[in-house]
Design a protein around this motif. Structure first.
Motif, PDB file in Angstrom:
ATOM      1  N   ALA A  53      31.248  67.087  32.306  1.00 59.50           N
ATOM      2  CA  ALA A  53      31.856  68.312  32.879  1.00 59.50           C
ATOM      3  C   ALA A  53      33.563  67.883  31.500  1.00 59.50           C
ATOM      4  O   ALA A  53      33.449  68.500  30.724  1.00 59.50           O
ATOM      5  N   SER A  54      33.940  66.800  32.321  1.00 54.95           N
ATOM      6  CA  SER A  54      35.117  66.098  31.599  1.00 54.95           C
ATOM      7  C   SER A  54      34.982  66.555  30.185  1.00 54.95           C
ATOM      8  O   SER A  54      35.642  66.536  28.609  1.00 54.95           O
ATOM      9  N   ALA A  55      34.005  65.586  29.663  1.00 51.76           N
ATOM     10  CA  ALA A  55      32.997  64.687  28.593  1.00 51.76           C
ATOM     11  C   ALA A  55      33.202  65.986  27.768  1.00 51.76           C
ATOM     12  O   ALA A  55      33.335  66.407  26.186  1.00 51.76           O
ATOM     13  N   GLN A  56      32.616  66.862  28.224  1.00 53.65           N
ATOM     14  CA  GLN A  56      31.953  68.638  27.941  1.00 53.65           C
ATOM     15  C   GLN A  56      32.986  69.185  26.677  1.00 53.65           C
ATOM     16  O   GLN A  56      33.285  69.714  25.962  1.00 53.65           O
ATOM     17  N   ASP A 115      23.141  61.637  29.029  1.00 54.45           N
ATOM     18  CA  ASP A 115      21.652  61.287  29.100  1.00 54.45           C
ATOM     19  C   ASP A 115      21.845  60.819  30.775  1.00 54.45           C
ATOM     20  O   ASP A 115      21.493  60.801  31.411  1.00 54.45           O
ATOM     21  N   VAL A 116      23.295  60.263  30.518  1.00 60.66           N
ATOM     22  CA  VAL A 116      22.991  59.466  32.080  1.00 60.66           C
ATOM     23  C   VAL A 116      23.563  60.316  33.227  1.00 60.66           C
ATOM     24  O   VAL A 116      23.044  59.929  34.354  1.00 60.66           O
ATOM     25  N   GLU A 117      24.011  61.566  32.760  1.00 61.09           N
ATOM     26  CA  GLU A 117      24.356  62.914  34.260  1.00 61.09           C
ATOM     27  C   GLU A 117      22.587  63.378  34.351  1.00 61.09           C
ATOM     28  O   GLU A 117      21.829  63.521  35.544  1.00 61.09           O
ATOM     29  N   HIS A 118      21.776  63.548  32.974  1.00 57.82           N
ATOM     30  CA  HIS A 118      20.820  63.885  33.473  1.00 57.82           C
ATOM     31  C   HIS A 118      19.935  62.248  34.596  1.00 57.82           C
ATOM     32  O   HIS A 118      18.945  63.067  35.102  1.00 57.82           O
ATOM     33  N   LYS A 119      20.031  61.410  33.959  1.00 52.61           N
ATOM     34  CA  LYS A 119      19.742  60.396  34.944  1.00 52.61           C
ATOM     35  C   LYS A 119      20.240  60.426  36.354  1.00 52.61           C
ATOM     36  O   LYS A 119      18.972  60.179  37.712  1.00 52.61           O
ATOM     37  N   GLY A 120      20.944  60.850  35.973  1.00 52.87           N
ATOM     38  CA  GLY A 120      22.291  60.736  38.094  1.00 52.87           C
ATOM     39  C   GLY A 120      20.642  62.273  38.453  1.00 52.87           C
ATOM     40  O   GLY A 120      20.547  61.658  39.601  1.00 52.87           O
ATOM     41  N   ASP A 121      20.501  63.301  37.529  1.00 47.48           N
ATOM     42  CA  ASP A 121      19.716  63.771  37.875  1.00 47.48           C
ATOM     43  C   ASP A 121      18.781  63.648  39.035  1.00 47.48           C
ATOM     44  O   ASP A 121      18.345  63.612  40.330  1.00 47.48           O
ATOM     45  N   ALA A 175      31.574  63.054  19.988  1.00 46.16           N
ATOM     46  CA  ALA A 175      30.556  63.328  20.267  1.00 46.16           C
ATOM     47  C   ALA A 175      29.854  62.645  20.691  1.00 46.16           C
ATOM     48  O   ALA A 175      28.363  62.806  21.555  1.00 46.16           O
ATOM     49  N   THR A 176      29.609  61.508  19.857  1.00 48.65           N
ATOM     50  CA  THR A 176      28.051  60.819  20.680  1.00 48.65           C
ATOM     51  C   THR A 176      28.507  60.439  21.563  1.00 48.65           C
ATOM     52  O   THR A 176      27.054  59.917  22.413  1.00 48.65           O
ATOM     53  N   SER A 177      29.632  59.915  22.103  1.00 47.36           N
ATOM     54  CA  SER A 177      29.882  59.806  23.177  1.00 47.36           C
ATOM     55  C   SER A 177      29.882  60.531  24.562  1.00 47.36           C
ATOM     56  O   SER A 177      28.978  60.944  25.337  1.00 47.36           O
ATOM     57  N   GLN A 178      30.092  61.366  24.297  1.00 48.62           N
ATOM     58  CA  GLN A 178      29.216  62.615  25.544  1.00 48.62           C
ATOM     59  C   GLN A 178      28.099  62.744  25.702  1.00 48.62           C
ATOM     60  O   GLN A 178      27.901  63.803  26.745  1.00 48.62           O
ATOM     61  N   ARG A 179      27.141  62.696  24.709  1.00 39.76           N
ATOM     62  CA  ARG A 179      25.586  62.978  24.786  1.00 39.76           C
ATOM     63  C   ARG A 179      25.077  62.075  24.950  1.00 39.76           C
ATOM     64  O   ARG A 179      23.967  62.398  25.568  1.00 39.76           O
TER      65      ARG A 179
END
Lengths: 205, 205, 205
Positions: free
Chosen positions: B93-96, B48-54, B40-44
């Motif tokens: 999406a995979s991690a989610q 964050d990394v994905e938001h930075k990517g956006d 769950a922590t890894s996914q969060r």
């Protein structure tokens, strides 16, 4: 800063016809899930709206292919009409699945997604209307469509999560998972349309 | 043959920031599946990394829309930033799905796919770094990304095949099939990015 | 009104090679489902055809990237070669699933979809052949491809509807739903190709 497109400009009128038609489809879908009195009839009416959308899209592409001068970049006109067409296709695909899968009773999450789709479509309609006037508020509306998509994404994820927790019948699970995902993809396409509209504004600022 | 883009060129720096960020996401995903101590922590953290990517993608698109001159074709800059953004979306999406589906224990195939994703992302990062220098090795790296995608495709197909042979619980089957397919789609997007990079090299050779 | 492309034009020959190769793939798929004598061998032969298609697509893209003058818009050449490549990918993906899912006996709907795919591919091949001559009949062929896609859509929807009514084993349901959807997506890609071809005609009318 003035509008890109004079109010009588044909592309502008055509896009506005498309977004009005999309709103009609989104309203039918929302009513279908809210009242759920005669889903098959609602679905047929949505299919009619979707056919009208196809023909409006076709007209825009034809006009685009025949125009030497366009009010904004050709590829943006093409991309915007495709994204708008996709929204309606997914509204129709959602309604179709509700009928095809013999849904007995719509869930609160499905109704909420239909509400978010309608809100997104109304916001895109307001944005398209502005192409004929002041462009500044467009970015704000685009932010709003993005927020609605994030919200739809959250609702969809929670609905599917609940489905895996509670639904023991795998066939019911398959049906509902796909209905939620199809509804959510309609808001993705709204976001695509908003991103294209934002590009148009930035390029012409 | 010299580089397309001087080393201080802003687009080059922005793309390099994106690929570094993608590598961070891919490493988090690989660690998540390898150790599986606190998914769950890894996914969060991946989120964050994905938001930075956006936000990095948004910056590139904004800069692109405001630039009259670009180091390579506008549509390639647009397509490359979209493909890079998609890679990270699929890692997220995979991690989610791993968290949402309450996976108990990652399979060897899921770990292998995460390894192949990381390798592909590292190769794309090396390719993007070369946009500022000698272009010749780029084609070689693109071939490598293609080979990694073929390998991921094979792993995914065999994993799904095994799933249909061994998994008797249809709900577990649905979950794992989607996890494998989402992981595999991340390598498809790496291949898309590599194909765009190869086009850029050919056009500027 | 004369053809866009002299008969000896390389792009025209390359596109014709691609559509001939696609027809070969579509015929193999139809035979595979009709006779169903040795599906694994059919699938391997389709895979070979798909590899050949990849290399033909690669050649077109390379030529495109190196050409200053093209017989029609660069982005249309790119989009057409991608759409044609996608058709073959989906023919291959359909065959793969039939083998991977250990299908015992193809359904009438699967056979009908394979027939509709072949008809669509033959019509696209006839359209591509016309790029070297009179363009007028192209629009008619495009209408035909659209009609075939609508028909495939209807067959797929009814097949899935029947599946949910009759199939009690959820794992069988998952398999067949995906086979039908993959077959139907091949006709979607035929429609995409037809739409691009129609644009080319309108732009050059």
């Amino acid at each position: 800063m003035f509008g890109l497109i004079p109010k009588d400009e044909k592309f502008f009128i055509m896009f506005k016809e498309m977004t009005s038609n999309i709103i009609e489809g989104a309203e039918l879908l929302k009513d279908m899930l809210d009242s759920f009195s005669d889903p098959a009839t609602s679905q047929r009416r949505i299919k009619d709206v979707e056919h009208k959308g196809d023909s409006l899209t076709h007209d825009i592409i034809r006009k685009l292919n025949k125009s030497f001068v366009t009010p904004f970049d050709r590829e943006d006109i093409y991309a915007l009409s495709s994204a708008l067409d996709d929204i309606l296709d997914l509204i129709d695909a959602s309604a179709q699945r509700v009928v095809m899968y013999n849904v007995e009773k719509p869930t609160p999450e499905a109704k909420e997604l239909a509400f978010l789709i309608l809100k997104s479509c109304q916001t895109i309609d307001k944005t398209v209307a502005l192409l004929g006037g002041k462009l500044e508020p467009i970015s704000e509306y685009c932010v709003e469509v993005n927020a609605l998509e994030n919200e739809a994404d959250r609702v969809c994820r929670e609905a599917i999560s609940r489905l895996f927790d509670e639904e023991k019948d795998p066939i019911q699970l398959i049906k509902w998972k796909e209905i939620y995902e199809t509804l959510e993809r309609a808001t993705d396409k709204c976001e695509d349309a908003a991103n294209i509209l934002e590009s148009v504004v930035v390029k012409n600022a």
